[in-house]
Each structure stands twice: as C-alpha cells, then as structure tokens.
Design a protein around this motif. Sequence first.
Motif, PDB file in Angstrom:
ATOM      1  N   ARG A 296      -2.747   1.287  -3.550  1.00  0.00           N
ATOM      2  CA  ARG A 296      -1.718   0.369  -4.052  1.00  0.00           C
ATOM      3  C   ARG A 296      -1.579  -0.837  -3.126  1.00  0.00           C
ATOM      4  O   ARG A 296      -1.513  -1.973  -3.588  1.00  0.00           O
ATOM      5  N   SER A 297      -1.557  -0.603  -1.823  1.00  0.00           N
ATOM      6  CA  SER A 297      -1.413  -1.731  -0.891  1.00  0.00           C
ATOM      7  C   SER A 297      -2.656  -2.616  -0.910  1.00  0.00           C
ATOM      8  O   SER A 297      -2.545  -3.832  -0.762  1.00  0.00           O
ATOM      9  N   LYS A 298      -3.835  -2.028  -1.109  1.00  0.00           N
ATOM     10  CA  LYS A 298      -5.056  -2.845  -1.216  1.00  0.00           C
ATOM     11  C   LYS A 298      -5.000  -3.731  -2.453  1.00  0.00           C
ATOM     12  O   LYS A 298      -5.446  -4.871  -2.422  1.00  0.00           O
ATOM     13  N   THR A 299      -4.455  -3.215  -3.518  1.00  0.00           N
ATOM     14  CA  THR A 299      -4.348  -3.988  -4.753  1.00  0.00           C
ATOM     15  C   THR A 299      -3.406  -5.167  -4.576  1.00  0.00           C
ATOM     16  O   THR A 299      -3.669  -6.261  -5.061  1.00  0.00           O
ATOM     17  N   THR A 300      -2.312  -4.952  -3.878  1.00  0.00           N
ATOM     18  CA  THR A 300      -1.345  -6.039  -3.705  1.00  0.00           C
ATOM     19  C   THR A 300      -1.770  -7.035  -2.649  1.00  0.00           C
ATOM     20  O   THR A 300      -1.175  -8.102  -2.537  1.00  0.00           O
ATOM     21  N   GLN A 301      -2.797  -6.715  -1.865  1.00  0.00           N
ATOM     22  CA  GLN A 301      -3.249  -7.616  -0.817  1.00  0.00           C
ATOM     23  C   GLN A 301      -4.349  -8.560  -1.296  1.00  0.00           C
ATOM     24  O   GLN A 301      -5.067  -9.128  -0.479  1.00  0.00           O
ATOM     25  N   ILE A 302      -4.456  -8.747  -2.567  1.00  0.00           N
ATOM     26  CA  ILE A 302      -5.479  -9.647  -3.085  1.00  0.00           C
ATOM     27  C   ILE A 302      -5.255 -11.044  -2.523  1.00  0.00           C
ATOM     28  O   ILE A 302      -6.170 -11.775  -2.224  1.00  0.00           O
ATOM     29  N   SER A 303      -4.013 -11.421  -2.340  1.00  0.00           N
ATOM     30  CA  SER A 303      -3.675 -12.727  -1.793  1.00  0.00           C
ATOM     31  C   SER A 303      -2.546 -12.568  -0.790  1.00  0.00           C
ATOM     32  O   SER A 303      -1.683 -11.711  -0.938  1.00  0.00           O
ATOM     33  N   ASN A 304      -2.552 -13.418   0.238  1.00  0.00           N
ATOM     34  CA  ASN A 304      -1.471 -13.409   1.220  1.00  0.00           C
ATOM     35  C   ASN A 304      -0.230 -14.089   0.662  1.00  0.00           C
ATOM     36  O   ASN A 304       0.859 -13.895   1.172  1.00  0.00           O
ATOM     37  N   ALA A 305      -0.412 -14.924  -0.337  1.00  0.00           N
ATOM     38  CA  ALA A 305       0.691 -15.719  -0.871  1.00  0.00           C
ATOM     39  C   ALA A 305       1.514 -14.901  -1.852  1.00  0.00           C
ATOM     40  O   ALA A 305       0.995 -14.088  -2.609  1.00  0.00           O
TER      41      ALA A 305
ATOM     42  N   GLU B 275      -1.208   9.614   0.448  1.00  0.00           N
ATOM     43  CA  GLU B 275      -1.731   8.558   1.318  1.00  0.00           C
ATOM     44  C   GLU B 275      -2.816   7.738   0.612  1.00  0.00           C
ATOM     45  O   GLU B 275      -2.888   6.523   0.798  1.00  0.00           O
ATOM     46  N   LEU B 276      -3.621   8.377  -0.220  1.00  0.00           N
ATOM     47  CA  LEU B 276      -4.619   7.637  -0.990  1.00  0.00           C
ATOM     48  C   LEU B 276      -3.954   6.670  -1.958  1.00  0.00           C
ATOM     49  O   LEU B 276      -4.327   5.497  -2.035  1.00  0.00           O
ATOM     50  N   ARG B 277      -2.971   7.149  -2.696  1.00  0.00           N
ATOM     51  CA  ARG B 277      -2.272   6.313  -3.670  1.00  0.00           C
ATOM     52  C   ARG B 277      -1.615   5.121  -2.974  1.00  0.00           C
ATOM     53  O   ARG B 277      -1.712   3.993  -3.430  1.00  0.00           O
ATOM     54  N   GLU B 278      -0.958   5.381  -1.843  1.00  0.00           N
ATOM     55  CA  GLU B 278      -0.286   4.308  -1.106  1.00  0.00           C
ATOM     56  C   GLU B 278      -1.288   3.279  -0.594  1.00  0.00           C
ATOM     57  O   GLU B 278      -1.060   2.075  -0.691  1.00  0.00           O
TER      58      GLU B 278
END
Length: 185
Positions: free
Chosen positions: A107-116, A101-104
């Motif tokens: 990872r999702s926080k990293t990809t949420q840098i931009s909404n685009a 759950e930490l890794r997931e």
Amino acid sequence: MAGDRCSIPVGVLSKCDNDILYKLLHELVDGICERRCVRYQDYMKTWDLQDWWDVSDTCQSFIKQAIKHGWTKDKIENSVSELSKDQKQILTEVILSRSDELREHLRSKTTQISNASLQDFDWQMKLAMSSDKLATVQEPLLVVDLNIRESEKKKAVSLEMNKLELEKMITSFEAANKVVQQLKS
C-alpha cells in the motif's frame, strides 16, 4: 477460478525440502518488503539459474496476488492444488503470518508513486469578454489554484481552462478513477 491458478513450477519446487522452502518464502517476503534481497548464491545447490528465476518470480507474484485479493487459507491452498500438502501448508502459513506487513508495504509503495500531494485547492469562474485579437469573446474560463506539497516544500499551481480543456481534464480524472477502482477490487 482458473485465472487464479498458480503457475508455480511444481517440479522445480519439488527439488527442495520443506526447510529450504520455508526459508525461501520468508526471504522472498523480505525482498518484497525491501528489507533484504534474496540471493541466488544461497540456493544454487538446489536450483540452476533458470529454475531459480522461475521459482523466485512466480512465488513473489503469487504472494503479491494473494495479498492484493485478500485470499483466505482455503483460497491460497486451492490456488496451488498441484503442490504437496506440506508445501501448501508452508506457503499458506508464510503468506497469512506476514500478510499485514506485506499489505502495508504494498500500500505504501502504491502511494509513493509521486512525492507531491494536493493540500488544498480553490477555483473561480470568469467570463472573458474580449481579447487582444477579438473584440467580443464571451467565453467562460475556470481558474483553479492548487496548493501542492512536495517533500517539505509547498508549491502553488494555477490553471486556467476553457470549457473544452475542462471537459478533457474531467474525462482524464474519470479514467484515472476507474483504474483506481479496478485496483481496489
């Protein structure tokens, strides 16, 4: 190996018993995953404010580092060799039991840098023969059409670049790729 050593303040951690440490580590993981905020009020009988900051910040950093690098049980325990056997075991158990759950979440926080996000692109090469200022230019131009999705909206962006601008863009993409590759390793 020396760069992987933990800077968790051992003397400060020794002020708490194992049950409190277990509860704290799980709450810190919940905090990292943005489920629940860890409150100083719950631990003020154990630590003063400065010690609390030291413990919570260093433990969170250590947990993130262990997840980022995919550390094994042995690696985690070797990185906190100054802790007691019980404290090492608690720390290792919490990290390994909640690693997925930490890794997931990280990872999702990293990809949420931009909404685009880029959905599709198209490109064309053109040759500018002249302009309003010069009779003959003969400069190659690259036209890139980007289809970007922002939230639920689609947006089209068109870029026109000469050779120098294209080289600058490629250089910046290569630098960004190096950063991504470094973060992956």
